[in-house]
Design a protein around this motif. Structure first.
Motif, mmCIF file in Angstrom:
data_model
loop_
_atom_site.group_PDB
_atom_site.id
_atom_site.type_symbol
_atom_site.label_atom_id
_atom_site.label_comp_id
_atom_site.label_asym_id
_atom_site.label_seq_id
_atom_site.Cartn_x
_atom_site.Cartn_y
_atom_site.Cartn_z
ATOM 1 N N GLY A 70 3.187 15.994 1.357
ATOM 2 C CA GLY A 70 4.295 15.046 1.364
ATOM 3 C C GLY A 70 3.795 13.618 1.354
ATOM 4 N N ILE A 71 4.691 12.698 1.689
ATOM 5 C CA ILE A 71 4.345 11.278 1.711
ATOM 6 C C ILE A 71 4.354 10.817 3.166
ATOM 7 N N TYR A 72 3.212 10.305 3.626
ATOM 8 C CA TYR A 72 3.041 9.902 5.025
ATOM 9 C C TYR A 72 2.367 8.535 5.092
ATOM 10 N N ARG A 73 2.638 7.826 6.185
ATOM 11 C CA ARG A 73 2.021 6.506 6.363
ATOM 12 C C ARG A 73 0.773 6.632 7.222
ATOM 13 N N GLY A 121 -5.336 10.911 -1.391
ATOM 14 C CA GLY A 121 -4.039 11.093 -2.024
ATOM 15 C C GLY A 121 -3.721 9.929 -2.937
ATOM 16 N N GLU A 123 1.650 5.427 -2.584
ATOM 17 C CA GLU A 123 3.075 5.343 -2.914
ATOM 18 C C GLU A 123 3.674 4.003 -2.510
ATOM 19 N N TRP A 159 1.575 4.153 2.523
ATOM 20 C CA TRP A 159 2.292 5.405 2.284
ATOM 21 C C TRP A 159 1.508 6.185 1.237
ATOM 22 N N VAL A 160 1.080 7.388 1.617
ATOM 23 C CA VAL A 160 0.193 8.189 0.776
ATOM 24 C C VAL A 160 0.858 9.519 0.434
ATOM 25 N N ARG A 161 0.888 9.848 -0.858
ATOM 26 C CA ARG A 161 1.372 11.159 -1.304
ATOM 27 C C ARG A 161 0.205 12.135 -1.185
ATOM 28 N N ASP A 182 -0.880 15.595 -1.999
ATOM 29 C CA ASP A 182 -0.619 16.723 -2.888
ATOM 30 C C ASP A 182 -1.955 17.066 -3.535
ATOM 31 N N THR A 219 -3.687 14.953 -6.621
ATOM 32 C CA THR A 219 -4.843 14.122 -6.251
ATOM 33 C C THR A 219 -6.080 14.541 -7.028
#
Length: 145
Positions: A78-81, A121, A124, A132-134, A136, A140
């Protein structure tokens, strides 16, 4: 295996939580950046080569006294900070869409640190609180190739 000659009920993976074997001598904290090593085991984000970001740890797993695969860890793509690196490795909005690299289990950087860091990642977004990093694994790996 031969091609189908009748209908098949093909299994489907449900949900967005994944699970993987934890590497030997590894402690992963809940909320940490999780990466896969060359053997397919999960490790915490770190400055090292041969890893790729897969997700955020959904639980704390302490395999520090165990062998690879003794324990498993739930993680979620997912996308997380995460925390932003500093100085020349600080990520800015100009890097949105680029690959970022793991510094540790909560920090990402703009560069691979002269080939010492692995891809975490895709960037984003960037704000005052971090990057904010995707996360996946497939995206990646493709972007970093």
């Amino acid at each position: 295996m031969a091609a189908l000659t009748a209908d098949r009920n093909t299994p489907r993976f449900e949900g967005d939580i994944r699970q993987g074997d934890v590497a030997a001598s590894t402690l992963i904290y809940a909320g940490a950046l999780v990466m896969r090593d060359a053997s397919g085991n999960l490790v915490e984000g770190q400055t090292a080569t041969g890893l790729i970001g897969v997700g955020r740890a959904e639980e704390r797993v302490d395999n520090s006294a165990g062998s690879a695969g003794d324990l498993t860890c739930d993680y979620r793509p997912g996308i997380y900070r995460f925390a932003n690196s500093a100085a020349a490795d600080e990520i800015t909005k100009a890097e949105i869409g680029d690959v970022c690299y793991a510094v540790d289990d909560q920090t990402v950087a703009k560069t691979d640190g002269t080939s010492t860091r692995s891809p975490a990642g895709l960037i984003e977004g960037v704000d005052a609180n971090g990057v904010w990093v995707r996360l996946d694994e497939a995206l990646t790996a493709a972007a970093a190739a």
